[in-house]
Design a protein around this motif. Sequence first.
Motif, PDB file in Angstrom:
ATOM      1  N   LEU A  78       0.821  -1.203   0.000  1.00 10.98           N
ATOM      2  CA  LEU A  78       0.000   0.000   0.000  1.00 10.98           C
ATOM      3  C   LEU A  78       0.864   1.266   0.000  1.00 10.98           C
ATOM      4  CD1 LEU A  78      -2.796  -1.101   2.482  1.00 10.98           C
ATOM      5  CD2 LEU A  78      -3.153  -0.415   0.100  1.00 10.98           C
ATOM      6  N   LYS A  79       1.940   1.255   0.729  1.00  7.99           N
ATOM      7  CA  LYS A  79       2.844   2.414   0.738  1.00  7.99           C
ATOM      8  C   LYS A  79       3.478   2.608  -0.636  1.00  7.99           C
ATOM      9  CE  LYS A  79       3.889   2.411   5.690  1.00  7.99           C
ATOM     10  NZ  LYS A  79       4.936   2.191   6.736  1.00  7.99           N
ATOM     11  N   ALA A  80       3.773   1.496  -1.320  1.00  5.15           N
ATOM     12  CA  ALA A  80       4.303   1.603  -2.681  1.00  5.15           C
ATOM     13  C   ALA A  80       3.274   2.203  -3.626  1.00  5.15           C
ATOM     14  CB  ALA A  80       4.743   0.221  -3.178  1.00  5.15           C
ATOM     15  N   TYR A  81       2.003   1.923  -3.367  1.00  3.54           N
ATOM     16  CA  TYR A  81       0.925   2.529  -4.153  1.00  3.54           C
ATOM     17  C   TYR A  81       0.781   4.019  -3.850  1.00  3.54           C
ATOM     18  CZ  TYR A  81      -1.170  -1.933  -5.790  1.00  3.54           C
ATOM     19  OH  TYR A  81      -1.443  -3.127  -6.408  1.00  3.54           O
ATOM     20  N   GLY A  82       1.281   4.455  -2.703  1.00  4.14           N
ATOM     21  CA  GLY A  82       1.212   5.867  -2.345  1.00  4.14           C
ATOM     22  C   GLY A  82       0.406   6.186  -1.096  1.00  4.14           C
ATOM     23  N   TRP A  83      -0.018   5.158  -0.354  1.00  3.98           N
ATOM     24  CA  TRP A  83      -0.836   5.393   0.836  1.00  3.98           C
ATOM     25  C   TRP A  83       0.028   5.804   2.029  1.00  3.98           C
ATOM     26  CZ3 TRP A  83      -6.036   5.601   1.080  1.00  3.98           C
ATOM     27  CH2 TRP A  83      -6.733   5.116  -0.039  1.00  3.98           C
ATOM     28  N   ASN A  84      -0.466   6.792   2.771  1.00  2.00           N
ATOM     29  CA  ASN A  84       0.195   7.239   3.995  1.00  2.00           C
ATOM     30  C   ASN A  84      -0.624   6.933   5.243  1.00  2.00           C
ATOM     31  OD1 ASN A  84       2.484   8.541   2.707  1.00  2.00           O
ATOM     32  ND2 ASN A  84       1.017  10.072   1.976  1.00  2.00           N
ATOM     33  N   ASP A  85      -1.949   6.912   5.096  1.00  2.00           N
ATOM     34  CA  ASP A  85      -2.845   6.684   6.237  1.00  2.00           C
ATOM     35  C   ASP A  85      -3.446   5.288   6.095  1.00  2.00           C
ATOM     36  OD1 ASP A  85      -4.527   6.798   8.380  1.00  2.00           O
ATOM     37  OD2 ASP A  85      -5.809   8.401   7.599  1.00  2.00           O
ATOM     38  N   ILE A  86      -2.865   4.320   6.808  1.00  2.00           N
ATOM     39  CA  ILE A  86      -3.290   2.924   6.731  1.00  2.00           C
ATOM     40  C   ILE A  86      -3.680   2.484   8.138  1.00  2.00           C
ATOM     41  CG2 ILE A  86      -2.607   0.566   6.126  1.00  2.00           C
ATOM     42  CD1 ILE A  86      -0.381   1.926   4.349  1.00  2.00           C
ATOM     43  N   LEU A  87      -4.935   2.082   8.293  1.00  2.00           N
ATOM     44  CA  LEU A  87      -5.459   1.725   9.611  1.00  2.00           C
ATOM     45  C   LEU A  87      -5.679   0.223   9.703  1.00  2.00           C
ATOM     46  CD1 LEU A  87      -6.518   2.600  12.380  1.00  2.00           C
ATOM     47  CD2 LEU A  87      -8.752   3.021  11.319  1.00  2.00           C
ATOM     48  N   ASP A  88      -4.955  -0.413  10.615  1.00  2.00           N
ATOM     49  CA  ASP A  88      -5.106  -1.854  10.870  1.00  2.00           C
ATOM     50  C   ASP A  88      -6.296  -2.044  11.803  1.00  2.00           C
ATOM     51  OD1 ASP A  88      -4.919  -4.526  11.598  1.00  2.00           O
ATOM     52  OD2 ASP A  88      -2.762  -4.460  11.998  1.00  2.00           O
ATOM     53  N   LEU A  89      -7.334  -2.713  11.302  1.00  2.90           N
ATOM     54  CA  LEU A  89      -8.547  -2.925  12.085  1.00  2.90           C
ATOM     55  C   LEU A  89      -8.477  -4.153  12.974  1.00  2.90           C
ATOM     56  CD1 LEU A  89     -11.223  -2.117   9.338  1.00  2.90           C
ATOM     57  CD2 LEU A  89     -10.312  -0.595  11.104  1.00  2.90           C
ATOM     58  N   GLY A  90      -7.349  -4.866  12.944  1.00  3.82           N
ATOM     59  CA  GLY A  90      -7.187  -6.015  13.831  1.00  3.82           C
ATOM     60  C   GLY A  90      -7.455  -7.334  13.140  1.00  3.82           C
ATOM     61  N   PRO A  91      -8.102  -8.275  13.831  1.00  7.01           N
ATOM     62  CA  PRO A  91      -8.314  -9.622  13.287  1.00  7.01           C
ATOM     63  C   PRO A  91      -9.269  -9.636  12.103  1.00  7.01           C
ATOM     64  CG  PRO A  91      -9.509  -9.365  15.341  1.00  7.01           C
ATOM     65  CD  PRO A  91      -8.656  -8.144  15.193  1.00  7.01           C
TER      66      PRO A  91
END
Length: 237
Positions: A191-204
């Motif tokens: 995702l960072k390679a795609y250009g994303w800076n705000d990535i939220l891990d929602l857990g399981p």
Amino acid sequence: MKIAVLGTGGGGRAHAAKLAELGHQVYVGTRDPEATLARTEPDMMGNPPYRQFLADRPGITLLPFGEAAGAADEIVINGIDGHHALDALTGIADALTGKVLVDYAVPYLYNHATEHPWPTPWGVMPKLDPCDTDSLAEQIQRALPDVRVVKSFVTQEQATVVDPGAIGDGDHTMFLAGEDATAKHTVTTLLKAYGWNDILDLGPLVAARGMEMYAHMHSAIGLALGLGTHFGVKVVR
């Protein structure tokens, strides 16, 4: 890196083209490559014939689902229609073993009978099945315990998943969920390679239920803004 993209629709094309642009070796999976290449008319979403897409991108290889997944080093992106994804993926279980499966499919059931239909310009809004008490991503994980499933990409049009800067200067949020921390790190890196800076891990992976159910809200917003309008969601902390 060798990366597989399963599905030849608009979403799969967006990922395949972007990955090739980033320098990856891309293998696209389809049920029947000969039939896919034989089509001369646009698909149901208006995408031009796939052979035209490939002609413009000679570095992308079209293979059957299993061969494409088997060719991947680690990452396989699932863009198979949600209603058929589980059967298609379990049919290539050996090729997926040990790999990271990024699932963005929505379990839509089309042409269903309902007492209170939601009319749209393209017909009745499809039904989510499963919904509430299960998700497609969880079903895939249970069926393929040796595959590391990560749900992501599902809350955006895929054209903006691969190019977040196209809207709002990229200031919006991408979500992911899964059971394997290393797999989620791999998807975060992509995702960072795609250009994303705000990535939220929602857990399981149970959080995939929320992402899949958001599909209806996404449709409602899209209808309000006008068909074809791309937009993102921002979580303001």
